[in-house]
Write a protein that holds these residues in place. Sequence first.
Motif, mmCIF file in Angstrom:
data_model
loop_
_atom_site.group_PDB
_atom_site.id
_atom_site.type_symbol
_atom_site.label_atom_id
_atom_site.label_comp_id
_atom_site.label_asym_id
_atom_site.label_seq_id
_atom_site.Cartn_x
_atom_site.Cartn_y
_atom_site.Cartn_z
ATOM 1 N N GLY A 232 0.802 -1.212 0.000
ATOM 2 C CA GLY A 232 0.000 0.000 0.000
ATOM 3 C C GLY A 232 0.836 1.263 0.000
ATOM 4 O O GLY A 232 1.857 1.362 0.685
ATOM 5 N N LYS A 233 0.453 2.255 -0.792
ATOM 6 C CA LYS A 233 1.063 3.580 -0.840
ATOM 7 C C LYS A 233 2.575 3.543 -1.078
ATOM 8 O O LYS A 233 3.327 4.371 -0.560
ATOM 9 C CB LYS A 233 0.755 4.356 0.448
ATOM 10 C CG LYS A 233 -0.726 4.618 0.654
ATOM 11 C CD LYS A 233 -0.970 5.407 1.926
ATOM 12 C CE LYS A 233 -2.452 5.650 2.145
ATOM 13 N NZ LYS A 233 -2.714 6.390 3.397
ATOM 14 N N ASN A 234 3.013 2.593 -1.866
ATOM 15 C CA ASN A 234 4.400 2.559 -2.309
ATOM 16 C C ASN A 234 4.523 1.507 -3.396
ATOM 17 O O ASN A 234 3.650 0.653 -3.549
ATOM 18 C CB ASN A 234 5.359 2.259 -1.148
ATOM 19 C CG ASN A 234 5.454 0.781 -0.821
ATOM 20 O OD1 ASN A 234 6.393 0.090 -1.223
ATOM 21 N ND2 ASN A 234 4.460 0.255 -0.097
ATOM 22 N N ASN A 235 5.601 1.565 -4.167
ATOM 23 C CA ASN A 235 5.783 0.583 -5.248
ATOM 24 C C ASN A 235 7.115 -0.151 -5.151
ATOM 25 O O ASN A 235 7.636 -0.637 -6.152
ATOM 26 C CB ASN A 235 5.645 1.250 -6.618
ATOM 27 C CG ASN A 235 6.733 2.282 -6.897
ATOM 28 O OD1 ASN A 235 7.535 2.617 -6.016
ATOM 29 N ND2 ASN A 235 6.765 2.803 -8.113
ATOM 30 N N LEU A 236 7.676 -0.238 -3.948
ATOM 31 C CA LEU A 236 8.961 -0.907 -3.780
ATOM 32 C C LEU A 236 8.921 -2.337 -4.309
ATOM 33 O O LEU A 236 9.891 -2.810 -4.910
ATOM 34 C CB LEU A 236 9.359 -0.921 -2.298
ATOM 35 C CG LEU A 236 10.727 -1.521 -1.968
ATOM 36 C CD1 LEU A 236 11.848 -0.654 -2.529
ATOM 37 C CD2 LEU A 236 10.903 -1.707 -0.459
ATOM 38 N N PHE A 237 7.788 -3.024 -4.090
ATOM 39 C CA PHE A 237 7.664 -4.416 -4.505
ATOM 40 C C PHE A 237 6.752 -4.598 -5.725
ATOM 41 O O PHE A 237 6.420 -5.728 -6.094
ATOM 42 C CB PHE A 237 7.122 -5.266 -3.354
ATOM 43 C CG PHE A 237 7.953 -5.213 -2.099
ATOM 44 C CD1 PHE A 237 9.335 -5.285 -2.154
ATOM 45 C CD2 PHE A 237 7.358 -5.069 -0.863
ATOM 46 C CE1 PHE A 237 10.110 -5.229 -1.002
ATOM 47 C CE2 PHE A 237 8.118 -5.018 0.305
ATOM 48 C CZ PHE A 237 9.492 -5.094 0.226
ATOM 49 N N LEU A 238 6.363 -3.485 -6.338
ATOM 50 C CA LEU A 238 5.426 -3.555 -7.466
ATOM 51 C C LEU A 238 6.089 -3.308 -8.806
ATOM 52 O O LEU A 238 5.457 -3.461 -9.857
ATOM 53 C CB LEU A 238 4.294 -2.530 -7.271
ATOM 54 C CG LEU A 238 3.460 -2.651 -6.006
ATOM 55 C CD1 LEU A 238 2.397 -1.549 -5.974
ATOM 56 C CD2 LEU A 238 2.814 -4.017 -5.901
ATOM 57 N N ASP A 253 7.136 8.079 -1.643
ATOM 58 C CA ASP A 253 6.373 7.026 -0.976
ATOM 59 C C ASP A 253 7.280 6.194 -0.079
ATOM 60 O O ASP A 253 6.894 5.789 1.021
ATOM 61 C CB ASP A 253 5.702 6.103 -2.008
ATOM 62 C CG ASP A 253 4.410 6.691 -2.549
ATOM 63 O OD1 ASP A 253 3.901 7.657 -1.954
ATOM 64 O OD2 ASP A 253 3.906 6.180 -3.564
ATOM 65 N N LEU A 254 8.484 5.937 -0.564
ATOM 66 C CA LEU A 254 9.426 5.143 0.220
ATOM 67 C C LEU A 254 9.850 5.890 1.483
ATOM 68 O O LEU A 254 10.025 5.281 2.555
ATOM 69 C CB LEU A 254 10.648 4.794 -0.634
ATOM 70 C CG LEU A 254 11.517 3.639 -0.127
ATOM 71 C CD1 LEU A 254 10.696 2.376 0.068
ATOM 72 C CD2 LEU A 254 12.659 3.369 -1.079
ATOM 73 N N PHE A 255 9.998 7.202 1.380
ATOM 74 C CA PHE A 255 10.303 8.023 2.553
ATOM 75 C C PHE A 255 9.206 7.857 3.603
ATOM 76 O O PHE A 255 9.480 7.697 4.804
ATOM 77 C CB PHE A 255 10.439 9.486 2.139
ATOM 78 C CG PHE A 255 10.696 10.432 3.276
ATOM 79 C CD1 PHE A 255 11.970 10.612 3.785
ATOM 80 C CD2 PHE A 255 9.648 11.142 3.842
ATOM 81 C CE1 PHE A 255 12.211 11.481 4.846
ATOM 82 C CE2 PHE A 255 9.878 12.020 4.899
ATOM 83 C CZ PHE A 255 11.163 12.185 5.399
#
Length: 419
Positions: A232-238, A253-255
């Motif tokens: 949710g609310k990030n794309n680190l794994f997407l 988002d990562l911040f």
Amino acid sequence: MDNKKHNYITFAIILTLLAATGCSSRPQSASQEPPSAKESHAAETEQNQNLLSPALFRLSESCRDIFEEAAGADTADTLETVSRLVERIGESEYPAVDRQNQVNMVNADLAEDFCRQAEAGKSAGLTIFTVEYTGGMTQYDLQAESGELSVSKSYYHYEDGGLKQKSSYSYPADFWKYTEEGYLLFRGSYFSEDYFMYAASEMTVCTALRIEPLDEECRQMNRKYIQPIGYGKNNLFLTDWNEKDFGRLDFYDLFDKLYPLVCGEAVPYRMDENLGVGAVYRIPGDEFEQVILTRLRIGRETLRSKTVFFPEDGTYEYKPRGLFEAESGELPYPEVTECRTNPDGTVTLTVNAVYTKKDTSRAFSHEVVIRLPEGEDFQYVSNRVILSPDHCGADWRRERLTEEQWEEFYGSQLGVVGK
């Protein structure tokens, strides 16, 4: 207000209302002259025995010590308490697992046998329990007949010395499947007055029960490295990225995700209280970079090129997600299924995204490489998305506003500048 902006506001309000239809608590009236603790306990035990089936009453009594200890210590929502309850239910020879599938199911052979018989079109029945993280448990009575599945679902909360039934529904499963990943999935609809008030329709739910066990190391890796970030609310794994090419990784988002983990407190840079105002901050460079560089090996110049950096005062521009960037509350959850150590000392985790909204225990898979130096520090090295037969797009994902969209929605309505 133009139609596009109005639609965004309406969408966000609906999400908020639907999120508010969860479990509610109702105050209990107290008698003017309360009986003694001993008399009260005896009366409540007798009353509860009359309301529950003999088998469920025995189960309630066997779990009493764990429930009461958890209530006294306020630990009903902890994995340790839930794990103890799962084990205790297993002693009564029922299959049981926690609601979030974070511990291995007890008496899983009974559940697997039921699934195999149901798949073969045979008549079969099963009672299975899920321990909730709310101080209660849910009982599922499943009946299979000619390939069809019917479900009776009852939720019990522990209070006043025993389990009390809070809700009960029965429905035919519109869909059910025993997946290759070892999940029993079933979906159906039933009437809920609270939900109907908001959606004017029946409530549709998909239940996912992991039957096959997972290696404990995989579970620990998941809790430590994958779950805290999630989908949710990030794309680190997407999205695909690595240390040579960070691709479409969203560092703002990562911040947001890393700040509480690195700094031990909530992100202090928040959206304006007025939802129609866009907040803008200037974050000191050292602070922003400390959060990102703790978990990613990225050069400062590369990070600055992928964000808005002001060299004249060494700050990063930061706009917290606002009303127009709200995401759906229905998200997949990660599950590490394999862990292997690489020759260079890094670790590769294979992760499945379990997405009940799409009736799948593998909406997609991805491989996450992690660097594990000595101590508690670690870094994410790369992520690679693997398509699956049930591959689903990230329909919950909402990208942050572009500069043009920000200007369209907020214009000159800017909030606090600075920390």
